[in-house]
Enzyme design. Structure first.
Site, short mmCIF file in Angstrom:
data_model
loop_
_atom_site.label_atom_id
_atom_site.label_comp_id
_atom_site.label_asym_id
_atom_site.label_seq_id
_atom_site.Cartn_x
_atom_site.Cartn_y
_atom_site.Cartn_z
N SER A 48 56.45 -22.09 20.87
CA SER A 48 57.22 -21.44 19.81
C SER A 48 56.42 -20.34 19.15
CB SER A 48 57.70 -22.47 18.78
OG SER A 48 56.60 -23.16 18.21
N GLU A 49 55.11 -20.53 18.98
CA GLU A 49 54.24 -19.47 18.48
C GLU A 49 52.86 -19.55 19.10
OE1 GLU A 49 57.14 -19.78 14.99
OE2 GLU A 49 55.77 -21.28 15.81
N THR A 50 52.23 -18.38 19.20
CA THR A 50 50.84 -18.24 19.61
C THR A 50 50.12 -17.40 18.56
OG1 THR A 50 51.31 -18.41 21.99
CG2 THR A 50 49.27 -17.29 21.36
N HIS A 82 53.64 -23.28 10.78
CA HIS A 82 52.82 -24.15 11.62
C HIS A 82 51.65 -23.40 12.25
CE1 HIS A 82 54.16 -23.48 15.89
NE2 HIS A 82 53.22 -24.35 16.20
#
Length: 306
Positions: A48-50, A82
């Protein structure tokens, strides 16, 4: 062939393979990696994110700081919860051992970090805006979530915790209603207020839990939530949690409230998210938002790129 060090961590949990996975890629201070390459690396991780963590020259300072950039698979984000908590736990437990305070710089602003006992607390940049020009309707919710047709929708609001991050918050009456929410493929498409019509939009479904008040008028509120965006569900969404906490605090006029939020249960990746909101004296605007949680390392290695 050039390469970069990376780790993955599970965020908002102390248990591996729970919480929300995050990749953290370190960029050395003497290296300039083009943005298209960063996007390609984020797509390769397919999380979902990096986060791309720029190496700091002041890691030994009393209050060290790092600059970070946050990417989804298709877009860069000004802020996300997050990635902030996961990166904070990573740097404080590996690069700044023994330190209790740090600063992370992201596009949305500077984030002050406090760290103790494996828990990172982040003072979150915020510019909370509740959209009012074209309210999202129950009919639109049912179009987006056909299985909720006829279900009781207790409240619907569209809120931006910061400009560029937008969420439709739909309150449901019970966990049974929450359980039938699905990744329907219908992406939320609210008509945002004209000056705020930019950025990502997700839908958040939530059920309120227990509420208590201390003699000092501090409130504690539990809730469970799910964040859906088209065919995707996120197991922990800090920015959505912050926006929801701010909205609920302003709605009830709670000057000081601590939220204990649970997300990802239906995915088998329970995430435990803390959000503390302080309102200003008017009790109509947010003075401070603090997001808190833990993280645990899962993988490490190097990513090669051309």
């Amino acid at each position: 062939m050039p390469s970069l060090e990376f780790v993955t961590v599970d965020v908002f949990t102390r248990t591996r393979f729970k919480g929300n996975p995050l990749a953290i890629v370190t960029i050395p201070s003497d290296l300039d990696v083009p943005t298209p390459t960063l996007r390609a690396i984020a797509r390769e991780f397919n999380l979902s994110e990096t986060v791309f963590l720029h190496e700091s020259s002041d890691a030994t300072a009393d209050v060290p700081s790092w600059t970070i950039r946050i990417f989804m698979t298709e877009a860069e984000l000004p802020f996300a919860g997050h990635p902030t908590i996961g990166t904070a736990c990573h740097v404080m437990s590996t690069l700044a051992l023994g330190k209790t305070r740090a600063v992370l710089h992201c596009d949305a602003g500077s984030i002050e970090i406090e760290y103790a006992n494996g828990v990172a607390r982040a003072s979150i940049p915020h510019n909370v805006h509740v959209h009012t020009e074209s309210p999202f309707t129950g009919t639109e919710v049912e179009t987006m979530q056909p299985r909720l047709k006829g279900a009781e929708l207790l409240n619907i609001a569209t809120v931006s915790p910061v400009k560029g991050m937008n969420f439709i918050y739909i309150q449901l009456p019970d966990f049974e209603s929450l359980a039938i929410v699905e990744c329907s493929g219908f992406k939320p498409a609210p008509i945002l207020d004209s000056a705020w019509n930019v950025g990502f939009c997700g839908s958040v479904f939530y059920v309120l839990g227990e509420r208590s008040t201390t003699p000092e008028s501090a409130v504690k509120q539990s809730l469970r939530m799910r964040m859906i965006e088209g065919i995707l569900e996120d197991s922990a969404t800090g920015s959505a949690a912050c926006g929801l906490a701010a909205f609920l605090a302003m709605k009830r006029g709670d000057r000081n409230v601590e939220f204990e939020m649970t997300q990802g249960v239906e995915m088998g990746r329970q995430s435990d998210i803390g959000v503390a909101v302080t309102l200003d004296r008017s009790a109509k605007a947010v003075a401070k938002i603090v997001l808190s949680g833990s993280a645990v390392t899962v993988m490490d290695g190097r990513v090669q790129y051309d």
